[in-house]
Design an enzyme around this catalytic site. Structure first.
Site, PDB file in Angstrom:
ATOM      1  N   THR A  38      -4.870   6.665  -0.238  1.00  0.00           N
ATOM      2  CA  THR A  38      -4.374   7.313   0.978  1.00  0.00           C
ATOM      3  C   THR A  38      -3.407   8.459   0.672  1.00  0.00           C
ATOM      4  OG1 THR A  38      -2.687   5.582   1.123  1.00  0.00           O
ATOM      5  CG2 THR A  38      -4.677   5.285   2.433  1.00  0.00           C
ATOM      6  N   HIS A  43       2.923   4.534  -5.275  1.00  0.00           N
ATOM      7  CA  HIS A  43       4.376   4.440  -5.154  1.00  0.00           C
ATOM      8  C   HIS A  43       4.825   3.068  -5.663  1.00  0.00           C
ATOM      9  CE1 HIS A  43       3.573   2.029  -1.560  1.00  0.00           C
ATOM     10  NE2 HIS A  43       2.851   3.038  -1.077  1.00  0.00           N
ATOM     11  N   HIS A  46       3.123  -0.244  -4.992  1.00  0.00           N
ATOM     12  CA  HIS A  46       1.906  -0.637  -5.697  1.00  0.00           C
ATOM     13  C   HIS A  46       2.208  -1.329  -7.028  1.00  0.00           C
ATOM     14  CE1 HIS A  46       0.232   2.802  -3.217  1.00  0.00           C
ATOM     15  NE2 HIS A  46      -0.655   1.848  -2.974  1.00  0.00           N
ATOM     16  N   ARG A  84      -4.605   4.192  11.238  1.00  0.00           N
ATOM     17  CA  ARG A  84      -4.119   5.375  10.536  1.00  0.00           C
ATOM     18  C   ARG A  84      -5.150   6.497  10.625  1.00  0.00           C
ATOM     19  NH1 ARG A  84      -4.706   2.819   4.504  1.00  0.00           N
ATOM     20  NH2 ARG A  84      -6.930   3.143   4.206  1.00  0.00           N
ATOM     21  N   GLN A 173     -14.640  -4.658   2.527  1.00  0.00           N
ATOM     22  CA  GLN A 173     -13.927  -5.167   1.360  1.00  0.00           C
ATOM     23  C   GLN A 173     -14.617  -6.418   0.816  1.00  0.00           C
ATOM     24  OE1 GLN A 173      -9.634  -5.307   1.563  1.00  0.00           O
ATOM     25  NE2 GLN A 173      -9.534  -6.982   0.087  1.00  0.00           N
ATOM     26  N   ASP A 194      -0.733 -10.137   2.181  1.00  0.00           N
ATOM     27  CA  ASP A 194      -1.336  -9.655   3.422  1.00  0.00           C
ATOM     28  C   ASP A 194      -2.837  -9.416   3.290  1.00  0.00           C
ATOM     29  OD1 ASP A 194      -0.991  -7.504   1.699  1.00  0.00           O
ATOM     30  OD2 ASP A 194      -0.578  -6.068   3.290  1.00  0.00           O
ATOM     31  N   THR A 233      13.513   4.723   0.705  1.00  0.00           N
ATOM     32  CA  THR A 233      14.867   5.254   0.670  1.00  0.00           C
ATOM     33  C   THR A 233      15.049   6.137   1.899  1.00  0.00           C
ATOM     34  OG1 THR A 233      14.266   7.263  -0.544  1.00  0.00           O
ATOM     35  CG2 THR A 233      14.767   5.304  -1.861  1.00  0.00           C
TER      36      THR A 233
END
Length: 455
Positions: A38, A43, A46, A84, A173, A194, A233
């Site tokens: 995506t 980040h 992951h 999304r 999936q 999840d 952050t």
């Protein structure tokens, strides 16, 4: 090394399907985790799954990293309150290449029988027609089964509902798992907690379609001790890409973790063995102010993500920032590229159309300070000092430094040296600092510096 035991003592294991440990004990097994492209960088969110694959390979098993060129076009509803935006094929392809490159830093793709492999589910979906899919896959999983999943129920109970596209995600999936089980002997799918519903849909499809057996394992979703989201952050997500999050900012993210979080993170995100971690915990408990856990955690992860050279420059940046004995001139043997990396997390300001000698001849520090400007991408600018009056007041209160030297109103500018005849370092108070660049053309210089920092 026992894979499940390793995840357990590190506090990573969440749920495991019965029979998984017994299957893994029989010998080398193949398992996979999916990563949806995506963005053009992974980040720190992951990293848990990356570490899971690393431990899987270290335990002698064969890891597959599935990069979702197809599922990235659909969008996973798990844990999300709304659908999304879907990405174009060009953007997805760009993201795929970037994510693949990052994953190669962590997994061994040349270790013999258990070498890691990377697969893209677009390869088996690109010629799979809709009619073939609903006939060969959809008929094996009931709507009742799909609607019972928590990720589906939560969305259906919400205000936005769920599109058919996202509703079918678990089937897509699930077919990934079936395909890898069928063609790559993948008996295990792993993921965050999840993902449990999506993963077991795959095991169910394998059972119903081919009477096969497959297994599932999920890891804990990482949160901060205060309940807030891990990896965020004030400025946003903490990325593995150095252009999105500088190595220094990345290092500081880990260094600034709380004591409670550091004790959890050092188990999850490092490869330190248990005795090493317990020794670090004991050292930290004896002297918390030294932040032994945070320093070990931050250094280890930064080296694995950005390399030893980046860590060396971070240590120099830290010394320059916090050690008064480390002087401006100590940087003068650096290349311009390494010098800029030291200041990669520092604001960059410019003085346009003038050289330092123009100010030295005039010998007026106030004239220099009011010329210092910060430009945005549209070339709008703001001054570091709004006026001579403001600058004079700050200097008289001891709040202005040039090249780490506190200046006075009668300071001689000739006392200061420039790096490469164009860079100064100016501090305004304790928290505001800037690398100041003398140049003729600000847009050109901004682009040149950006290009210089690229690897």
């Amino acid at each position: 090394m026992n894979f499940v035991e390793e995840l357990t003592w590190r506090g990573m294991l969440h749920t495991i399907m019965p029979g998984t440990e017994e299957m893994l004990a029989k010998g080398m097994a193949s398992g996979y985790i999916g990563f949806d492209p995506t963005a053009d960088s992974l980040h720190v969110g992951h990293l848990t799954q990356i570490m899971t694959l690393i431990h899987f390979q270290r335990a002698g098993h064969k890891p597959y990293a599935l990069v979702g060129g197809a599922t990235g076009m659909v969008g996973d509803p798990s844990g999300k309150s709304q659908e999304r935006n879907l990405l174009s094929e060009d953007v997805l392809q760009h993201n795929l290449e970037a994510v693949k490159k990052q994953l190669t830093r962590f997994l061994d793709f040349n270790s013999g029988a258990n070498s890691a492999e990377m697969v893209n589910n677009y390869d088996w979906f690109k010629s799979f027609t809709f009619l073939d899919f609903i006939r060969d896959v959809g008929k094996h999983i009931t709507v009742n089964y799909m609607m019972a999943k928590d990720s589906v129920k939560k969305r259906l109970e919400g205000d936005t509902g769920m599109s058919f596209t996202e509703f079918t995600y678990q089937l897509v999936q699930g077919y990934d798992f079936y395909y890898l089980w069928k063609h790559h002997n993948c008996a295990l799918q792993m993921g965050g907690s999840d993902q449990w519903g999506n993963i077991v849909t795959g095991t169910e499809l394998i059972r119903r379609k081919d009477a096969g057996e497959a297994f599932a394992l999920t890891t804990q979703l990482i949160k901060k001790a205060d309940g807030t989201k891990f990896g965020k952050t004030e400025s946003g997500a903490v990325w593995l890409d150095a252009e999105r999050t500088s190595p220094y900012q990345f290092y500081q993210f880990w260094l600034n973790t709380t004591d409670v979080d550091a004790k959890a993170y050092i188990r999850i995100f490092t490869l330190f063995e248990r005795p090493v971690i317990e020794a670090l915990e004991a050292e930290h408990d004896a002297a918390p102010h030294t932040r032994a856990l945070q320093k070990a955690l931050a250094k280890d992860i930064t080296i694995r993500v950005h390399g030893k050279e980046a860590m060396r420059l971070i240590e120099i940046t830290t010394e320059f920032t916090f050690n008064s004995s480390f002087q401006w001139e100590d940087l003068f043997d650096f290349s311009e590229k390494d010098f800029l990396k030291v200041f990669s997390s520092t604001n960059t300001f410019f003085i346009s159309g003038k050289t330092f000698i123009d100010f030295v001849i005039g010998d007026d520090v106030l004239n220099l300070l009011v010329e210092v400007k910060n430009y945005d991408s549209d070339l709008n600018y703001k001054h570091m000092f709004e006026s001579k009056t403001e600058a004079r007041k700050l200097i008289m209160n001891g709040g202005v430094y040039i090249n780490k030297i506190k200046i006075s109103l009668d300071q001689k500018l000739s006392d200061f040296k420039l790096f490469k005849d164009k860079y100064l370092f100016i501090q305004r108070g304790k928290k505001n600092s800037a690398l100041v660049v003398f140049c003729d053309d600000v847009p050109y210089e901004m682009e040149r510096m950006k290009d210089l920092l690229k690897d």
